[in-house]
Scaffold this motif. Structure first.
Motif, PDB file in Angstrom:
ATOM      1  N   PRO A  71       0.584  -1.523  -0.177  1.00 47.26           N
ATOM      2  CA  PRO A  71       0.063  -0.286  -0.048  1.00 47.26           C
ATOM      3  C   PRO A  71       0.883   1.306   0.467  1.00 47.26           C
ATOM      4  O   PRO A  71       1.797   1.153   0.384  1.00 47.26           O
ATOM      5  CB  PRO A  71      -0.864  -0.388   1.542  1.00 47.26           C
ATOM      6  N   CYS A  72       0.238   2.792  -0.335  1.00 45.21           N
ATOM      7  CA  CYS A  72       0.890   3.757  -0.551  1.00 45.21           C
ATOM      8  C   CYS A  72      -0.159   4.587  -0.226  1.00 45.21           C
ATOM      9  O   CYS A  72      -1.346   4.465  -0.184  1.00 45.21           O
ATOM     10  CB  CYS A  72       1.167   3.874  -1.918  1.00 45.21           C
ATOM     11  N   PHE A  73       0.606   5.381   0.878  1.00 47.20           N
ATOM     12  CA  PHE A  73      -0.510   6.837   1.115  1.00 47.20           C
ATOM     13  C   PHE A  73      -1.119   7.517  -0.061  1.00 47.20           C
ATOM     14  O   PHE A  73      -0.336   7.826  -0.644  1.00 47.20           O
ATOM     15  CB  PHE A  73       0.237   7.563   2.013  1.00 47.20           C
ATOM     16  N   ALA A  74      -2.127   7.978  -0.103  1.00 38.37           N
ATOM     17  CA  ALA A  74      -2.620   8.769  -1.232  1.00 38.37           C
ATOM     18  C   ALA A  74      -4.163   9.417  -0.630  1.00 38.37           C
ATOM     19  O   ALA A  74      -4.817   9.153   0.381  1.00 38.37           O
ATOM     20  CB  ALA A  74      -3.179   7.184  -1.755  1.00 38.37           C
ATOM     21  N   ASN A  75      -4.448  10.369  -2.172  1.00 39.99           N
ATOM     22  CA  ASN A  75      -5.152  11.683  -1.951  1.00 39.99           C
ATOM     23  C   ASN A  75      -5.810  12.215  -3.363  1.00 39.99           C
ATOM     24  O   ASN A  75      -4.467  11.509  -4.144  1.00 39.99           O
ATOM     25  CB  ASN A  75      -5.280  12.590  -0.539  1.00 39.99           C
ATOM     26  N   TRP A  76      -7.129  12.992  -2.937  1.00 38.82           N
ATOM     27  CA  TRP A  76      -7.010  13.426  -4.367  1.00 38.82           C
ATOM     28  C   TRP A  76      -7.809  14.212  -4.184  1.00 38.82           C
ATOM     29  O   TRP A  76      -8.528  15.010  -2.964  1.00 38.82           O
ATOM     30  CB  TRP A  76      -7.566  12.269  -4.659  1.00 38.82           C
ATOM     31  N   ARG A 269      -3.086  18.235  -0.154  1.00 31.83           N
ATOM     32  CA  ARG A 269      -2.067  19.113  -0.032  1.00 31.83           C
ATOM     33  C   ARG A 269      -1.692  19.586  -1.421  1.00 31.83           C
ATOM     34  O   ARG A 269      -1.892  20.567  -2.460  1.00 31.83           O
ATOM     35  CB  ARG A 269      -1.540  19.925   1.184  1.00 31.83           C
ATOM     36  N   LEU A 270      -0.345  18.482  -2.178  1.00 30.63           N
ATOM     37  CA  LEU A 270      -0.311  18.636  -3.476  1.00 30.63           C
ATOM     38  C   LEU A 270      -1.204  18.432  -4.178  1.00 30.63           C
ATOM     39  O   LEU A 270      -0.849  19.159  -5.125  1.00 30.63           O
ATOM     40  CB  LEU A 270       0.646  16.912  -3.002  1.00 30.63           C
ATOM     41  N   ALA A 271      -2.110  17.627  -4.242  1.00 32.36           N
ATOM     42  CA  ALA A 271      -2.911  17.417  -5.244  1.00 32.36           C
ATOM     43  C   ALA A 271      -3.419  18.195  -5.558  1.00 32.36           C
ATOM     44  O   ALA A 271      -4.381  18.663  -6.857  1.00 32.36           O
ATOM     45  CB  ALA A 271      -4.166  15.966  -4.862  1.00 32.36           C
ATOM     46  N   THR A 325       5.819  20.470  -8.102  1.00 26.46           N
ATOM     47  CA  THR A 325       4.331  19.476  -8.668  1.00 26.46           C
ATOM     48  C   THR A 325       3.752  20.783  -9.465  1.00 26.46           C
ATOM     49  O   THR A 325       3.182  20.084 -11.047  1.00 26.46           O
ATOM     50  CB  THR A 325       3.362  19.367  -7.332  1.00 26.46           C
ATOM     51  N   ILE A 326       3.675  21.604  -9.500  1.00 34.14           N
ATOM     52  CA  ILE A 326       2.984  23.109 -10.375  1.00 34.14           C
ATOM     53  C   ILE A 326       3.821  22.708 -11.838  1.00 34.14           C
ATOM     54  O   ILE A 326       3.072  22.617 -13.224  1.00 34.14           O
ATOM     55  CB  ILE A 326       2.781  24.442 -10.184  1.00 34.14           C
TER      56      ILE A 326
END
Length: 440
Positions: A71-76, A269-271, A325-326
């Motif tokens: 598993p990887c930590f993730a969000n959207w 926050r990154l997304a 990221t940008i």
């Protein structure tokens, strides 16, 4: 013809190769695969004169012997939600990404979801129930390719999903861009779009950020590249020859990966910063666009019985990751447009007029190394900056503000006239460049 493509090293020039001045330092491949362990594969479907679609597969980590994923930590984050990513509620609830990611066209989400589960079960004949939990709600994202692809046919089949997944397993770090995989039939800012990728080394933190995009959004007049209003300038030169409706329809899927140790709330926050990369290109994230972004970290989560631990960066150390990221998003989308080739698709001539005329103009005006308008605009901006600096220095020294130089007055018509004279060989190259610089 059916063209099934794996990740092979591309010999085409990319946006950075053409001198477009992007910020930041890319990784070895300037691709999402610069984040160690990530694998990408494609299945591209081109049949007759109307089928233009495919599947893109992304493995967040190299697969284990049983094809499972640690598993990887993730969000959207959804900037505008007129789109779909399956399995996203479980990901948000658990904060974990536990299976490969697929990207395809809007009407093939279901077959991709089912086929990914079936692929896993075929690789694991004696799969225990607890292992199935990690893949029973897979991540499948989509964008609409209905202008170039005949959506009545439902061309994506189980075999194409299997092929994309199998190709990802044996892929190397190079990623083909443009008309490939799920991006095959996509249009971006009125030009041929599709699959693009980019990466940044975050030297301050010794980490890497990489993105892969499926770009299918935006209107021509919105397009800005490296601060230059390329789309608006082209329209002013009479290049609005699109036969596809000029509306901000489509979608953008961005998959962002990093090896920086981040927790799920930090990945959200990154997304969200992906949105700023779109803004740099001029996008307004229109009402009918599904602009949805998923971010994950490949940093190790310890697997101690009854207790899992993870290191993570403090929030106040994330600014370099935001900037990376940008930068990645901006360059990946331009890479997709530069790599994409003219495509004639569904309804033939109507779509051909749009894609062929405008995409060739994109290549001629942005990619031509001798006299593209793009570089002329860059010089204009740089010259204006130098002039403003001189004005400021004079004002500080004397208190007198000299009159501003009149820029852009009849500039487009005069530049176009010079270009035509150069094309018809009534001006040699040195004369042409000298007159252009005088005009600037």
């Amino acid at each position: 013809m059916v063209c099934h493509c794996n990740t092979l090293e591309s010999k085409k020039p990319r946006a950075r190769d053409l001198g477009i001045p992007f910020d930041g330092v890319p990784g070895k491949y300037n691709a999402i695969t610069d984040v160690d362990g990530i694998q990408v594969g494609f299945s591209t479907i081109i049949e007759g004169d109307s089928i233009r679609t495919g599947v893109t597969a992304i493995f967040p980590r190299r697969t284990n012997s049983d094809r499972s994923q640690s598993p990887c930590f993730a969000n959207w984050f959804s900037l505008n939600g007129n789109g779909e990513i399956t399995g996203i509620h479980r990901l948000a609830e658990s904060g974990l990404l536990t299976c490969p990611i697929l990207i395809t066209n809007t009407l093939s989400v279901g077959i991709c979801r089912d086929s990914l589960i079936r692929w896993f079960l075929q690789k694991n004949q004696n799969c225990p129930v607890d292992a199935l939990i990690d893949v029973c709600l897979p991540i499948v994202a989509e964008t609409w390719d209905g202008y170039l692809n005949d959506y009545h046919v439902f061309s994506v089949k189980e075999e194409h999903v299997f092929e994309a997944l199998n190709n990802a397993e044996k892929s190397n770090g190079f990623i083909r861009e443009g008309n490939i995989g799920g991006g095959t039939g996509m249009i971006c800012f009125g030009f041929k779009g599709g699959t693009g990728t980019s990466s940044r080394k975050v030297d301050d933190l010794n980490y890497t950020v990489g993105v892969l995009v499926q770009a299918n959004f935006g209107r021509k007049k919105q397009l800005i590249i490296a601060g230059v209003p390329v789309g608006k300038e082209m329209l002013e030169m009479g290049m609005n020859i699109s036969a596809v409706p000029d509306e901000d329809a489509g979608s953008l899927i961005v998959i962002l990966a990093t090896d920086a140790p981040l927790l799920p709330h930090q990945l959200k926050r990154l997304a969200t910063r992906v949105s700023l990369g779109l803004g740099k290109l001029g996008s307004i994230s229109g009402d009918s666009s599904g602009d949805i972004f998923l971010a994950f970290s490949t940093a190790t989560i310890s697997n101690v019985p009854m207790m899992k631990t993870a290191e993570f960066l403090p929030n106040d150390q994330m600014n370099p990751l935001f900037a990376a990221t940008i930068q990645c998003v901006e360059e990946a989308i331009v890479n997709a447009m530069i790599a994409a080739e003219t495509m004639v698709g569904y309804n033939g001539a109507q779509t051909n007029n749009h894609v062929e005329g405008c995409h060739h103009r994109l290549n001629n005006d942005l990619n031509n190394v001798v006299h593209p308008h793009f570089y002329i605009f860059i010089h204009v901006i740089q010259n204006d900056y130098a002039y403003n600096l001189a004005i400021s220095s004079c004002h500080l020294a004397t208190g007198i503000l000299p009159p501003r130089k009149k820029l852009f007055v009849n500039r487009n018509a005069r530049l176009h006239n010079l270009e035509e004279r150069f094309k018809h060989q009534t001006l040699i190259l040195n004369e042409y460049l000298e007159k252009v610089m005088r005009l600037i």
